[in-house]
Motif scaffolding. Structure first.
Motif, PDB file in Angstrom:
ATOM      1  N   GLU A  95       0.794  -1.356   0.039  1.00  0.00           N
ATOM      2  CA  GLU A  95      -0.072   0.187  -0.119  1.00  0.00           C
ATOM      3  C   GLU A  95       0.879   1.312   0.013  1.00  0.00           C
ATOM      4  O   GLU A  95       0.609   2.158  -0.819  1.00  0.00           O
ATOM      5  CB  GLU A  95      -0.821  -0.153   1.167  1.00  0.00           C
ATOM      6  N   ALA A  96       1.859   1.215   0.930  1.00  0.00           N
ATOM      7  CA  ALA A  96       2.684   2.672   1.096  1.00  0.00           C
ATOM      8  C   ALA A  96       3.627   2.937  -0.033  1.00  0.00           C
ATOM      9  O   ALA A  96       3.681   4.127  -0.760  1.00  0.00           O
ATOM     10  CB  ALA A  96       3.587   2.344   2.301  1.00  0.00           C
ATOM     11  N   TRP A  97       4.349   1.910  -0.593  1.00  0.00           N
ATOM     12  CA  TRP A  97       5.302   2.277  -1.696  1.00  0.00           C
ATOM     13  C   TRP A  97       5.151   1.260  -2.772  1.00  0.00           C
ATOM     14  O   TRP A  97       6.054   1.052  -3.524  1.00  0.00           O
ATOM     15  CB  TRP A  97       6.711   1.864  -1.072  1.00  0.00           C
ATOM     16  N   LYS A  98       3.899   0.756  -2.906  1.00  0.00           N
ATOM     17  CA  LYS A  98       3.628  -0.009  -4.166  1.00  0.00           C
ATOM     18  C   LYS A  98       4.664  -1.255  -4.300  1.00  0.00           C
ATOM     19  O   LYS A  98       4.809  -1.807  -5.301  1.00  0.00           O
ATOM     20  CB  LYS A  98       3.382   0.774  -5.659  1.00  0.00           C
ATOM     21  N   GLY A  99       4.796  -1.726  -3.168  1.00  0.00           N
ATOM     22  CA  GLY A  99       5.687  -3.007  -3.118  1.00  0.00           C
ATOM     23  C   GLY A  99       7.264  -2.741  -3.527  1.00  0.00           C
ATOM     24  O   GLY A  99       7.924  -3.811  -3.668  1.00  0.00           O
ATOM     25  N   ARG A 100       7.570  -1.402  -3.946  1.00  0.00           N
ATOM     26  CA  ARG A 100       8.987  -0.991  -4.056  1.00  0.00           C
ATOM     27  C   ARG A 100       9.792  -1.502  -3.472  1.00  0.00           C
ATOM     28  O   ARG A 100      11.190  -1.998  -3.416  1.00  0.00           O
ATOM     29  CB  ARG A 100       9.194   0.245  -4.361  1.00  0.00           C
ATOM     30  N   TRP A 101       9.519  -1.070  -1.814  1.00  0.00           N
ATOM     31  CA  TRP A 101      10.506  -1.313  -0.738  1.00  0.00           C
ATOM     32  C   TRP A 101      10.170  -2.433   0.088  1.00  0.00           C
ATOM     33  O   TRP A 101       9.029  -2.523   0.481  1.00  0.00           O
ATOM     34  CB  TRP A 101      10.861  -0.162   0.078  1.00  0.00           C
ATOM     35  N   ARG A 102      11.049  -3.324   0.680  1.00  0.00           N
ATOM     36  CA  ARG A 102      10.506  -4.156   1.859  1.00  0.00           C
ATOM     37  C   ARG A 102      10.289  -3.524   3.204  1.00  0.00           C
ATOM     38  O   ARG A 102       9.731  -3.927   4.145  1.00  0.00           O
ATOM     39  CB  ARG A 102      11.087  -5.462   1.773  1.00  0.00           C
ATOM     40  N   GLY A 103      11.000  -2.543   3.267  1.00  0.00           N
ATOM     41  CA  GLY A 103      11.185  -1.517   4.493  1.00  0.00           C
ATOM     42  C   GLY A 103      11.932  -0.454   4.348  1.00  0.00           C
ATOM     43  O   GLY A 103      12.343   0.022   3.343  1.00  0.00           O
ATOM     44  N   GLN A 104      12.584   0.139   5.462  1.00  0.00           N
ATOM     45  CA  GLN A 104      13.491   1.050   5.506  1.00  0.00           C
ATOM     46  C   GLN A 104      14.656   0.997   6.298  1.00  0.00           C
ATOM     47  O   GLN A 104      14.807   0.324   7.067  1.00  0.00           O
ATOM     48  CB  GLN A 104      12.755   2.485   5.937  1.00  0.00           C
ATOM     49  N   ALA A 105      15.753   1.351   5.779  1.00  0.00           N
ATOM     50  CA  ALA A 105      17.140   1.350   6.350  1.00  0.00           C
ATOM     51  C   ALA A 105      17.592   2.702   6.905  1.00  0.00           C
ATOM     52  O   ALA A 105      17.585   3.517   5.893  1.00  0.00           O
ATOM     53  CB  ALA A 105      18.073   0.648   5.375  1.00  0.00           C
ATOM     54  N   GLN A 106      17.831   2.960   7.898  1.00  0.00           N
ATOM     55  CA  GLN A 106      18.021   4.257   8.370  1.00  0.00           C
ATOM     56  C   GLN A 106      19.375   4.608   8.825  1.00  0.00           C
ATOM     57  O   GLN A 106      20.061   3.776   9.795  1.00  0.00           O
ATOM     58  CB  GLN A 106      16.967   4.757   9.512  1.00  0.00           C
ATOM     59  N   LYS A 107      20.020   5.800   8.734  1.00  0.00           N
ATOM     60  CA  LYS A 107      21.183   6.213   9.130  1.00  0.00           C
ATOM     61  C   LYS A 107      20.675   7.039  10.391  1.00  0.00           C
ATOM     62  O   LYS A 107      19.862   8.008  10.037  1.00  0.00           O
ATOM     63  CB  LYS A 107      22.095   7.201   8.226  1.00  0.00           C
ATOM     64  N   TRP A 108      21.037   6.816  11.590  1.00  0.00           N
ATOM     65  CA  TRP A 108      20.466   7.640  12.824  1.00  0.00           C
ATOM     66  C   TRP A 108      21.786   8.508  13.206  1.00  0.00           C
ATOM     67  O   TRP A 108      22.820   8.213  13.406  1.00  0.00           O
ATOM     68  CB  TRP A 108      20.050   6.627  14.022  1.00  0.00           C
ATOM     69  N   PHE A 109      20.963   9.674  13.738  1.00  0.00           N
ATOM     70  CA  PHE A 109      22.110  10.829  14.057  1.00  0.00           C
ATOM     71  C   PHE A 109      21.455  11.456  15.573  1.00  0.00           C
ATOM     72  O   PHE A 109      19.980  11.376  15.659  1.00  0.00           O
ATOM     73  CB  PHE A 109      22.248  12.025  12.998  1.00  0.00           C
ATOM     74  N   ALA A 110      22.329  11.545  16.478  1.00  0.00           N
ATOM     75  CA  ALA A 110      21.986  12.198  17.628  1.00  0.00           C
ATOM     76  C   ALA A 110      22.571  13.648  17.665  1.00  0.00           C
ATOM     77  O   ALA A 110      23.650  14.081  17.117  1.00  0.00           O
ATOM     78  CB  ALA A 110      22.666  11.695  18.786  1.00  0.00           C
ATOM     79  N   PHE A 111      21.625  14.740  17.828  1.00  0.00           N
ATOM     80  CA  PHE A 111      21.938  16.040  17.804  1.00  0.00           C
ATOM     81  C   PHE A 111      21.520  16.743  19.131  1.00  0.00           C
ATOM     82  O   PHE A 111      20.619  16.282  19.865  1.00  0.00           O
ATOM     83  CB  PHE A 111      20.887  16.924  16.792  1.00  0.00           C
ATOM     84  N   ARG A 112      22.249  17.618  19.693  1.00  0.00           N
ATOM     85  CA  ARG A 112      21.899  18.254  21.056  1.00  0.00           C
ATOM     86  C   ARG A 112      21.202  19.723  20.225  1.00  0.00           C
ATOM     87  O   ARG A 112      21.724  20.584  19.513  1.00  0.00           O
ATOM     88  CB  ARG A 112      23.149  18.877  21.374  1.00  0.00           C
ATOM     89  N   PHE A 113      19.925  20.057  20.758  1.00  0.00           N
ATOM     90  CA  PHE A 113      19.108  21.303  20.472  1.00  0.00           C
ATOM     91  C   PHE A 113      19.852  22.272  21.217  1.00  0.00           C
ATOM     92  O   PHE A 113      19.932  22.497  22.363  1.00  0.00           O
ATOM     93  CB  PHE A 113      17.791  21.128  20.657  1.00  0.00           C
ATOM     94  N   VAL A 114      20.326  23.458  20.604  1.00  0.00           N
ATOM     95  CA  VAL A 114      20.894  24.526  21.311  1.00  0.00           C
ATOM     96  C   VAL A 114      20.236  25.804  20.995  1.00  0.00           C
ATOM     97  O   VAL A 114      20.613  26.877  21.344  1.00  0.00           O
ATOM     98  CB  VAL A 114      22.408  24.615  20.778  1.00  0.00           C
TER      99      VAL A 114
END
Length: 169
Positions: A95-114
């Motif tokens: 439904e979401a991506w018409k079957g193009r992707w099996r899921g998502q692979a993410q690069k995660w970043f941590a930021f400090r809000f200043v």
């Protein structure tokens, strides 16, 4: 060096935005019709989004943060090693991506809000982007896996492990 997501996964970024007290930003998804993001009782998540062609994961992280929260006053704390991936349930993936992707692979970043909290604007973020969230709050990092849609909880547990040094009590 070009970093590529594992084959079959949509390349994305995820962002853990910490305030001075070590709490993390969570937004409540505005569009509950998108089953890839929201399930009953699981509408809260950290900012995330796709990586555009020609964009590095860090550039995508800064752009997505601005597009979803209006926040630009940040300092980079860390990047989680490797790609953190999840599979979408099959019916949602079709439904979401018409079957193009099996899921998502993410690069995660941590930021400090200043910056000042007045900078946070989820309802009318910069660049005319549609609001992703309709509410936001600061939360303990270790409570986030219980608030995200169940099929993303494994990734959030890894994020908690990687970014625990930045989290407050």
């Amino acid at each position: 060096m070009t970093e590529t997501a594992p084959e079959g996964y949509r390349p994305c970024v995820g962002l853990a935005l910490f305030n001075a007290e070590g709490r993390v930003f969570l937004g409540r998804r505005a569009d509950e019709t998108k089953r890839e993001h929201v399930a009953p009782g699981y509408a809260w998540q950290m900012p995330q989004g796709g990586i555009d062609k020609g964009e590095t994961p860090l550039e995508a992280a800064r752009r997505e943060l601005m597009e979803e929260t209006n926040v630009t006053s940040v300092e980079l704390l860390a990047e989680a090693p490797g790609w953190l991936a999840y599979d979408l349930p099959v019916d949602i993936g079709k439904e979401a991506w018409k079957g193009r992707w099996r899921g998502q692979a993410q690069k995660w970043f941590a930021f400090r809000f200043v910056g000042s909290e007045a900078e946070i604007n989820i309802l009318t973020p910069a660049g005319g982007h549609k609001a992703e969230f309709d509410a936001w709050r600061w939360a303990r990092l270790d409570e986030t896996p219980d608030l995200i849609i169940p099929f993303k909880q494994g990734v959030y547990r890894q994020v908690v492990k990687h970014f625990a040094p930045f989290a407050g009590g």
